[in-house]
Design a protein around this motif. Structure first.
Motif, PDB file in Angstrom:
ATOM      1  N   TRP A  64      34.495  28.519  97.035  1.00  0.00           N
ATOM      2  CA  TRP A  64      32.915  28.651  97.288  1.00  0.00           C
ATOM      3  C   TRP A  64      32.993  27.034  98.513  1.00  0.00           C
ATOM      4  O   TRP A  64      33.644  26.407  98.168  1.00  0.00           O
ATOM      5  N   LEU A 115      29.713  31.108  99.234  1.00  0.00           N
ATOM      6  CA  LEU A 115      30.721  31.952  98.635  1.00  0.00           C
ATOM      7  C   LEU A 115      31.052  33.069  99.086  1.00  0.00           C
ATOM      8  O   LEU A 115      30.299  33.875  99.144  1.00  0.00           O
ATOM      9  N   VAL A 151      32.802  32.271  84.381  1.00  0.00           N
ATOM     10  CA  VAL A 151      33.748  31.933  85.709  1.00  0.00           C
ATOM     11  C   VAL A 151      34.094  30.456  85.805  1.00  0.00           C
ATOM     12  O   VAL A 151      34.331  29.599  84.577  1.00  0.00           O
ATOM     13  N   LEU A 202      33.524  36.079  98.334  1.00  0.00           N
ATOM     14  CA  LEU A 202      34.754  37.372  97.446  1.00  0.00           C
ATOM     15  C   LEU A 202      35.985  37.838  98.639  1.00  0.00           C
ATOM     16  O   LEU A 202      36.088  37.800  99.482  1.00  0.00           O
ATOM     17  N   CYS A 240      28.383  34.858  91.445  1.00  0.00           N
ATOM     18  CA  CYS A 240      29.562  34.999  90.737  1.00  0.00           C
ATOM     19  C   CYS A 240      30.236  36.471  89.719  1.00  0.00           C
ATOM     20  O   CYS A 240      30.627  37.470  89.937  1.00  0.00           O
ATOM     21  N   TYR A 255      28.641  39.207  91.435  1.00  0.00           N
ATOM     22  CA  TYR A 255      29.567  40.003  92.255  1.00  0.00           C
ATOM     23  C   TYR A 255      30.727  40.214  91.879  1.00  0.00           C
ATOM     24  O   TYR A 255      31.071  41.628  92.253  1.00  0.00           O
ATOM     25  N   THR A 308      26.994  30.627  89.812  1.00  0.00           N
ATOM     26  CA  THR A 308      27.284  30.730  89.027  1.00  0.00           C
ATOM     27  C   THR A 308      26.813  31.746  88.484  1.00  0.00           C
ATOM     28  O   THR A 308      27.469  33.424  87.979  1.00  0.00           O
ATOM     29  N   PHE A 351      37.106  34.801  93.940  1.00  0.00           N
ATOM     30  CA  PHE A 351      36.400  33.532  94.963  1.00  0.00           C
ATOM     31  C   PHE A 351      36.618  32.171  95.486  1.00  0.00           C
ATOM     32  O   PHE A 351      37.509  31.878  95.177  1.00  0.00           O
TER      33      PHE A 351
END
Length: 304
Positions: free
Chosen positions: A252, A261, A193, A263, A229, A232, A226, A250
């Protein structure tokens, strides 16, 4: 591949989209990396003579370093399928789906992924009245690199004033506050990430101007965020049907924890310079830029 001692790679770059200059940078960097890996490389500026140029080059693989419409929306992928030239990154359907921001949201929702509310609105109507309560973002539904984005702030009295050069329809999306995060996926597995830090909106200038943004990889986040993410991004890659390397973005909102969070979109043709987001994450995992380009060539195929 053919029986050549050194496989010949045609690096496709440039092209006619609004992201031409970015693509030229990606293409030149990839071409240099592939030469350092021992490949024979032909650089092709993808214009109207692309079919003739590809036939003249007779490559074993086409390395797609194009960005924007035509280069990453399924068009050039279909042409390469027709010519039976294996190519890097995603196939026709995944490329077209990821480039259509509204239809890709439908795929994310079907996969149980969190997205922001959005709708398609005729450009002429957007400037007359608020399509949804502000704050919201107005963007082309089939462009990349944050081209043509308008932000309408909370409490704004007037809607966005859309440039006449914009497409007939635009996507209006609920604004999600918070941090810009991104995850690259390689061969179906999330790499890391990255926290993208800017002074303001992460627009075209912030992405491509020196000093416009700072990347923190791995991002300093709660373990739950984390993990979400990474999960996803892998699920988005699969939902779209991506191949090779993709990158999912993303937003957040820290104040809301995991519920904050969201997308935004998946990019099937991430920027490809040594300091671009996906290669940075690969480097964090011990994969050099040259090794990344080699892997993409070895992963190349014709796949609808």
């Amino acid at each position: 591949m053919s029986s050549r001692t050194q496989p010949r790679i045609a690096v496709l770059m440039g092209g006619p989209s609004g992201e031409r200059e970015v693509s030229l940078v990606s293409g030149r960097e990839c071409a240099a990396a592939l030469r350092s890996e021992g490949y024979e490389v032909v650089e092709i500026d993808a214009g109207e003579s692309l079919v003739e140029d590809l036939r003249a080059a007779a490559p074993d693989v086409a390395f797609n370093a194009l960005h924007g419409r035509w280069g990453e929306d399924g068009c050039v992928q279909g042409l390469l399928e027709w010519l039976r030239i294996p190519y890097t990154h995603s196939g026709v359907l995944a490329s077209a789906l990821a480039m259509d921001k509204l239809r890709s949201k439908d795929a994310y929702v079907a996969a149980g992924l969190p997205v922001a509310e959005a709708m398609l609105v005729p450009s002429g109507e957007i400037s007359r009245a608020h399509p949804m309560p502000p704050p919201y973002v107005v963007k082309p539904y089939n462009e990349g690199s944050s081209l043509g984005i308008y932000f309408v702030s909370e409490g704004a009295n007037a809607p966005a004033k859309i440039d006449g050069a914009m497409p007939e329809r635009m996507m209006v999306e609920q604004y999600v506050p918070g941090r810009d995060l991104t995850v690259a996926v390689m061969d179906g597995r999330a790499l890391a990430v990255t926290d993208i830090i800017t002074e303001g909106w992460y627009d075209y200038s912030a992405k491509y101007t020196a000093g416009g943004s700072r990347h923190v990889v791995p991002a300093e986040l709660p373990e739950e965020i984390t993990a979400a993410c990474l999960d996803y991004a892998e699920r988005a890659h699969a939902a779209i049907g991506c191949r090779g390397v993709s990158r999912t973005d993303f937003r957040w909102d820290e104040s809301r924890g995991l519920d904050g969070l969201v997308l935004l979109e998946t990019n099937t043709q991430p920027g490809m310079t040594p300091t671009s987001l996906a290669p940075e994450q690969a480097a964090h995992k011990g994969i050099s830029f040259g090794a990344l380009t080699r892997w993409l060539v070895e992963d190349a195929s014709c796949s609808r």
